[in-house]
Design a protein around this motif. Sequence first.
Motif, PDB file in Angstrom:
ATOM      1  N   VAL A 151      -2.974   2.512  -4.265  1.00 54.05           N
ATOM      2  CA  VAL A 151      -2.458   3.656  -3.846  1.00 54.05           C
ATOM      3  C   VAL A 151      -3.600   4.862  -3.353  1.00 54.05           C
ATOM      4  O   VAL A 151      -4.758   4.663  -3.796  1.00 54.05           O
ATOM      5  CB  VAL A 151      -1.705   4.362  -5.034  1.00 54.05           C
ATOM      6  N   ARG A 152      -3.348   5.242  -2.317  1.00 57.24           N
ATOM      7  CA  ARG A 152      -4.476   6.199  -1.715  1.00 57.24           C
ATOM      8  C   ARG A 152      -3.833   7.671  -1.565  1.00 57.24           C
ATOM      9  O   ARG A 152      -2.659   8.033  -1.079  1.00 57.24           O
ATOM     10  CB  ARG A 152      -4.891   5.812  -0.269  1.00 57.24           C
TER      11      ARG A 152
ATOM     12  N   LEU B  74       0.850  -1.083  -0.119  1.00 60.40           N
ATOM     13  CA  LEU B  74       0.054   0.059  -0.136  1.00 60.40           C
ATOM     14  C   LEU B  74       0.771   1.229  -0.159  1.00 60.40           C
ATOM     15  O   LEU B  74       1.781   1.239   0.683  1.00 60.40           O
ATOM     16  CB  LEU B  74      -0.821  -0.083   1.446  1.00 60.40           C
ATOM     17  N   ALA B  75       0.666   2.218  -0.767  1.00 53.85           N
ATOM     18  CA  ALA B  75       1.232   3.368  -0.840  1.00 53.85           C
ATOM     19  C   ALA B  75       0.436   4.543  -0.470  1.00 53.85           C
ATOM     20  O   ALA B  75      -0.810   4.848  -0.895  1.00 53.85           O
ATOM     21  CB  ALA B  75       1.729   3.729  -2.139  1.00 53.85           C
ATOM     22  N   LEU B  76       0.687   5.627   0.287  1.00 54.92           N
ATOM     23  CA  LEU B  76      -0.225   6.731   0.871  1.00 54.92           C
ATOM     24  C   LEU B  76       0.686   7.927   0.389  1.00 54.92           C
ATOM     25  O   LEU B  76       1.984   8.136   0.719  1.00 54.92           O
ATOM     26  CB  LEU B  76      -0.305   6.616   2.198  1.00 54.92           C
ATOM     27  N   SER B  77      -0.012   8.756   0.081  1.00 53.76           N
ATOM     28  CA  SER B  77       0.727  10.274  -0.607  1.00 53.76           C
ATOM     29  C   SER B  77      -0.652  11.353  -0.038  1.00 53.76           C
ATOM     30  O   SER B  77      -1.409  11.195  -0.705  1.00 53.76           O
ATOM     31  CB  SER B  77       0.837  10.164  -1.698  1.00 53.76           C
TER      32      SER B  77
ATOM     33  N   ASP C 270       1.434  16.431 -16.049  1.00 55.75           N
ATOM     34  CA  ASP C 270       2.222  15.470 -16.500  1.00 55.75           C
ATOM     35  C   ASP C 270       2.935  15.055 -15.295  1.00 55.75           C
ATOM     36  O   ASP C 270       3.345  13.551 -15.178  1.00 55.75           O
ATOM     37  CB  ASP C 270       3.382  15.892 -17.409  1.00 55.75           C
ATOM     38  N   PHE C 271       3.191  15.603 -14.353  1.00 51.58           N
ATOM     39  CA  PHE C 271       4.041  15.327 -13.196  1.00 51.58           C
ATOM     40  C   PHE C 271       3.061  14.511 -12.053  1.00 51.58           C
ATOM     41  O   PHE C 271       3.239  13.695 -11.980  1.00 51.58           O
ATOM     42  CB  PHE C 271       4.260  16.563 -12.188  1.00 51.58           C
ATOM     43  N   HIS C 272       1.661  14.801 -12.236  1.00 53.87           N
ATOM     44  CA  HIS C 272       0.939  14.213 -11.256  1.00 53.87           C
ATOM     45  C   HIS C 272       0.784  12.759 -11.963  1.00 53.87           C
ATOM     46  O   HIS C 272       0.692  11.761 -11.048  1.00 53.87           O
ATOM     47  CB  HIS C 272      -0.422  15.056 -11.310  1.00 53.87           C
ATOM     48  N   LEU C 273       0.705  12.768 -13.382  1.00 53.26           N
ATOM     49  CA  LEU C 273       0.362  11.406 -13.974  1.00 53.26           C
ATOM     50  C   LEU C 273       1.603  10.495 -13.418  1.00 53.26           C
ATOM     51  O   LEU C 273       1.451   9.355 -13.128  1.00 53.26           O
ATOM     52  CB  LEU C 273       0.511  11.625 -15.483  1.00 53.26           C
ATOM     53  N   ALA C 274       2.812  11.371 -13.908  1.00 55.50           N
ATOM     54  CA  ALA C 274       4.150  10.419 -13.623  1.00 55.50           C
ATOM     55  C   ALA C 274       4.139   9.725 -12.223  1.00 55.50           C
ATOM     56  O   ALA C 274       4.688   8.706 -11.851  1.00 55.50           O
ATOM     57  CB  ALA C 274       5.406  11.274 -13.860  1.00 55.50           C
ATOM     58  N   ALA C 275       3.788  10.769 -11.160  1.00 54.86           N
ATOM     59  CA  ALA C 275       3.875  10.409  -9.642  1.00 54.86           C
ATOM     60  C   ALA C 275       3.099   9.265  -9.537  1.00 54.86           C
ATOM     61  O   ALA C 275       3.324   8.228  -8.739  1.00 54.86           O
ATOM     62  CB  ALA C 275       3.442  11.831  -8.828  1.00 54.86           C
ATOM     63  N   LEU C 276       1.664   9.433 -10.028  1.00 56.98           N
ATOM     64  CA  LEU C 276       0.748   8.352  -9.769  1.00 56.98           C
ATOM     65  C   LEU C 276       1.332   7.082 -10.206  1.00 56.98           C
ATOM     66  O   LEU C 276       1.047   5.886  -9.568  1.00 56.98           O
ATOM     67  CB  LEU C 276      -0.443   8.769 -10.432  1.00 56.98           C
ATOM     68  N   LEU C 277       1.612   7.003 -11.352  1.00 59.73           N
ATOM     69  CA  LEU C 277       2.296   5.799 -12.172  1.00 59.73           C
ATOM     70  C   LEU C 277       3.410   5.194 -11.414  1.00 59.73           C
ATOM     71  O   LEU C 277       3.358   4.060 -11.172  1.00 59.73           O
ATOM     72  CB  LEU C 277       2.390   6.012 -13.561  1.00 59.73           C
ATOM     73  N   GLU C 278       4.244   6.105 -10.924  1.00 58.39           N
ATOM     74  CA  GLU C 278       5.389   5.635  -9.906  1.00 58.39           C
ATOM     75  C   GLU C 278       5.002   4.922  -8.822  1.00 58.39           C
ATOM     76  O   GLU C 278       5.243   4.052  -8.229  1.00 58.39           O
ATOM     77  CB  GLU C 278       6.207   6.972  -9.809  1.00 58.39           C
ATOM     78  N   LEU C 279       3.860   5.650  -8.306  1.00 49.84           N
ATOM     79  CA  LEU C 279       3.244   5.001  -6.810  1.00 49.84           C
ATOM     80  C   LEU C 279       2.551   3.696  -7.138  1.00 49.84           C
ATOM     81  O   LEU C 279       2.765   2.786  -6.509  1.00 49.84           O
ATOM     82  CB  LEU C 279       2.279   5.732  -6.433  1.00 49.84           C
ATOM     83  N   THR C 280       1.975   3.587  -8.240  1.00 53.11           N
ATOM     84  CA  THR C 280       1.460   2.237  -8.807  1.00 53.11           C
ATOM     85  C   THR C 280       2.667   1.269  -8.987  1.00 53.11           C
ATOM     86  O   THR C 280       2.247  -0.152  -8.873  1.00 53.11           O
ATOM     87  CB  THR C 280       0.284   2.275  -9.733  1.00 53.11           C
TER      88      THR C 280
END
Length: 234
Positions: A180-181, A146-149, A163-173
Motif C-alpha cells: 500500500v502506498r 497494490l493499493a494507492l491512496s 482511529d479512522f486512519h488506522l482502520a483505513a490503512l488496515l483495510e487497504l492492507t
Amino acid sequence: MKHHADGAALGEFLVSARSLAEYRAMFQLSDRDLVGRRILDCPGGAASFTAEASALGAEVTAIDPIYDATAAELAARAAPETERAVAWAQRHAGRYRWDWYGGTAEHATIRRGAAARFAADVRTAPHRYLAGALPSLPCPDGAFDLALSSHLLFSYADRLDADFHLAALLELTRVATTEVRVYPLLDHTGAPLDELIDHLRTELHDKGIRTSLRKLAYEFHHGADTMLALHTTV
C-alpha cells in the motif's frame, strides 16, 4: 468523502483530476509496478490514472463514494470540479512548488487533460469505477496487488482522526496482497503530522505490518516529498 483538491481548505472533500504522470511521481511507480498488476486507486476522484494505467496493461479499479452517481453525471462533473481546483491552486500559488509542472499554466493543462480522460473512460468502462469509501471497501481479501491512496489520509487529519486512519490503512492492507502506498503525509494546510505518522506506524508494526517512508523527487505542496509504504507481503 470526496477526493481532495490540492490542499484547498474549503471545508469539504473535493474531486481532483490527476494524471498518470503525477501518480508515477507521487507513488514512485515504475512500469514494473503497473504492467500486469491488479491495482486499487482509492479514492480515485476524477483522476485519469485508471484509464491511462489500464491502457498500459494494468488491471485498475478506482473506488470513491462519488461513483454512486451515473457515468454521465460523473463525466459532466469532472470539468467544472477541475476548473474550481485549478483556480484555487492558482489563487494560492505561493503554497506550492511549480517546478515539476513547469508553472501554473502547465499544471492546469495536465489537470484538464486528466479530467477529460477520466470523463471518457467512466463512460466507456464504468465497471472500473466502484462506489465505496474507506474504511470499508466493497472488495474481497487480496483483490489487488497494490493499493494507492492520495490526498485523503493525512490531508484531512483535521476531520479524520487517528482511529479512522488506522482502520483505513488496515483495510487497504486487507485488499492489497503486496503493498500500500500513501501520499502526501501533510495535512491540507501543509502542517507536518509526525506524531500521527509515528503512532500509526507503531500500531501497524504491532499488527505485523512493516512500513517505510520513501523520499520522492516530486514535491508540489511545500514539504510533501515523502510517501508512506505498507508492506503486506509476508
